[in-house]
Scaffold this active site. Structure first.
Site, PDB file in Angstrom:
ATOM      1  N   HIS A 178      13.881   5.079  -0.235  1.00  0.00           N
ATOM      2  CA  HIS A 178      13.085   6.299  -0.413  1.00  0.00           C
ATOM      3  C   HIS A 178      12.613   6.406  -1.860  1.00  0.00           C
ATOM      4  O   HIS A 178      13.241   5.876  -2.743  1.00  0.00           O
ATOM      5  CB  HIS A 178      13.907   7.537  -0.077  1.00  0.00           C
ATOM      6  CG  HIS A 178      14.254   7.646   1.376  1.00  0.00           C
ATOM      7  ND1 HIS A 178      13.332   8.013   2.342  1.00  0.00           N
ATOM      8  CD2 HIS A 178      15.419   7.428   2.037  1.00  0.00           C
ATOM      9  CE1 HIS A 178      13.917   8.026   3.529  1.00  0.00           C
ATOM     10  NE2 HIS A 178      15.185   7.672   3.367  1.00  0.00           N
ATOM     11  N   LYS A 220       0.857  -1.190   0.000  1.00  0.00           N
ATOM     12  CA  LYS A 220       0.000   0.000   0.000  1.00  0.00           C
ATOM     13  C   LYS A 220       0.891   1.237   0.000  1.00  0.00           C
ATOM     14  O   LYS A 220       1.724   1.406   0.879  1.00  0.00           O
ATOM     15  CB  LYS A 220      -0.905   0.013   1.234  1.00  0.00           C
ATOM     16  CG  LYS A 220      -2.105  -0.906   1.172  1.00  0.00           C
ATOM     17  CD  LYS A 220      -3.183  -0.404   0.217  1.00  0.00           C
ATOM     18  CE  LYS A 220      -3.873   0.841   0.721  1.00  0.00           C
ATOM     19  NZ  LYS A 220      -4.711   0.621   1.911  1.00  0.00           N
ATOM     20  N   HIS A 221       0.724   2.075  -0.991  1.00  0.00           N
ATOM     21  CA  HIS A 221       1.415   3.362  -1.061  1.00  0.00           C
ATOM     22  C   HIS A 221       2.933   3.209  -0.912  1.00  0.00           C
ATOM     23  O   HIS A 221       3.585   3.861  -0.113  1.00  0.00           O
ATOM     24  CB  HIS A 221       0.840   4.333  -0.041  1.00  0.00           C
ATOM     25  CG  HIS A 221      -0.614   4.620  -0.258  1.00  0.00           C
ATOM     26  ND1 HIS A 221      -1.079   5.365  -1.320  1.00  0.00           N
ATOM     27  CD2 HIS A 221      -1.712   4.206   0.410  1.00  0.00           C
ATOM     28  CE1 HIS A 221      -2.397   5.418  -1.282  1.00  0.00           C
ATOM     29  NE2 HIS A 221      -2.806   4.722  -0.245  1.00  0.00           N
ATOM     30  N   ASN A 227      12.186   5.891   7.846  1.00  0.00           N
ATOM     31  CA  ASN A 227      12.729   4.866   8.741  1.00  0.00           C
ATOM     32  C   ASN A 227      11.757   3.688   8.814  1.00  0.00           C
ATOM     33  O   ASN A 227      10.554   3.877   8.697  1.00  0.00           O
ATOM     34  CB  ASN A 227      12.946   5.426  10.149  1.00  0.00           C
ATOM     35  CG  ASN A 227      14.104   6.378  10.248  1.00  0.00           C
ATOM     36  OD1 ASN A 227      15.106   6.234   9.587  1.00  0.00           O
ATOM     37  ND2 ASN A 227      13.956   7.398  11.099  1.00  0.00           N
TER      38      ASN A 227
END
Length: 390
Positions: free
Chosen positions: A390, A66-67, A229
């Protein structure tokens, strides 16, 4: 096919949108539905995760994304009767790859609502039938049986996204992305997650079972594709709590630990015996259970409200009952995508049954983190490997 037009970018106002391969053909085929930007970010990240899980463990593997972060990840381990009940699979004949996905989705069923699924192995009829029952936006797999594709092609009124990935595809060694018109470039994260990473064990307890090594591998590979994180708790071949994208590591540990606690509380006898009305859908049961085991239980148990969900009014699950039950959670593995700066992370992890820890190490307070592990007879490995994503 070198490029693929998308519905829109991250948001509907971001048009036009497409993906393309500067160096050749795209490694995917869209077998059903139309892809969106976030769909494909989830698809490519989740595929890498399950591919590496399969390579590291030799077991069919699955993820629920999800996302752009996993809500859950797992390998094939047979389900016991309790897990069959809390994952709503009673009466289903599950194949190994279907079982892996059931476990991945069961890590955090609330977060997996509307997920993107990834499978390391061919999607068979068993897995497709389970997917067809759940709220999901799409799936990526190396192949599909004809029966599975026929089932999935009918989902979401024929709009369910089904992607087939070329397992022989190897991406370029250098990857780029643009931010504010500026191009960033870096080498791909090719690091392989193997059990050799757990050889440096500075704690008094140095014993790692094969099951613990498997679970630490799952935790590390999951974090490799989780927004930093991040911290991941794993038990019996599946993630049970993932904390992602927090600015503070202790908040990751708490968030993931709370999810692990909720996963285990769902197995309490009071939860298993909740007298749901037959009309209540699975997603609504998940939400109701989540409230029932929280401090806001009155929101589903108060007079005039409980009748919407139950055939009779259940007793609350008290704080003392939860404390006693959670004290029986044991042999949980935990990994952090970078070093733990303080022992407070271990203190919180211990409350959720953590027995095995792997982390990068390298903090000026490593001695305090080691001492905290020794306090609870936790075995900890320093991997000397950071896994920011990221």
């Amino acid at each position: 096919m070198r490029e693929l037009e998308l519905k829109y970018g991250c948001n509907p106002n971001q048009k036009p949108a497409k993906i393309y391969n500067k160096n050749g053909e795209l490694p995917i085929q869209v077998l059903n539905g139309k892809a969106g930007y976030i769909n494909l970010l989830d698809a490519f990240n989740s595929w890498q995760l399950v591919k590496e899980l399969k390579e590291a463990t030799g077991l069919p593997s699955a993820a629920s994304f999800k996302h752009v972060s996993p809500a859950g990840a797992a390998v094939y381990v047979p389900l016991d009767e309790t897990l069959k009940q809390i994952y709503f699979t009673d009466g289903l004949d599950l194949s190994p790859i279907a079982t892996a996905y059931v476990r991945a989705r069961g890590s955090d069923r609330m977060s997996s609502y509307g997920d993107f699924a990834a499978l390391s192995d061919e999607c068979d009829e068993s897995c497709a039938r389970y997917l067809s029952r759940e709220v999901s936006d799409g799936v990526i797999a190396p192949s599909y049986t004809p029966e599975a594709l026929a089932i999935l092609s009918k989902k979401k009124k024929g709009n369910y996204l089904v992607i087939q990935i070329d397992t022989d595809y190897i991406p370029a060694d250098i990857e780029t992305k643009d931010v504010y018109g500026i191009t960033f470039e870096q080498g791909r994260n090719h690091v392989q997650i193997t059990e050799d990473l757990f050889n440096d064990r500075p704690t008094q307890n140095k014993e790692l079972s094969q099951g613990a090594i498997r679970d630490l591998l799952i935790s590390m590979i999951t974090l490799k594709y989780t927004q930093s994180n991040s911290v991941c708790y794993v038990k019996d071949g599946q993630a049970i709590g993932i904390g992602a994208g927090q600015q503070s590591r202790i908040h990751c540990t708490r968030l993931a630990g709370n999810k692990a606690d909720n996963w285990y509380l769902r197995q309490h006898k009071k939860v298993l015996s909740l007298p749901f009305q037959e009309k209540i859908r699975r997603a609504d049961r998940d939400n109701t259970i989540n409230v029932y085991i929280s401090d806001d239980y009155e929101d589903v148990l108060a007079d005039g409200i409980w009748q919407e969900f139950f055939t009779c009014q259940p007793e609350p699950l008290t704080k003392e009952e939860k404390k006693i039950w959670l004290a029986t959670l044991k042999d949980v593995a935990l990994e952090s995508d970078a070093f733990f700066p303080f022992g407070d992370n271990i203190e919180r992890a211990h409350k959720s049954g953590v027995t095995y820890v792997a982390q990068a190490g390298g903090s000026i307070r490593d001695d305090h983190v080691i001492a905290t592990c020794d306090k609870y007879n936790i075995v900890m490995a320093f991997t000397h490997l950071r896994l920011f994503h990221h």
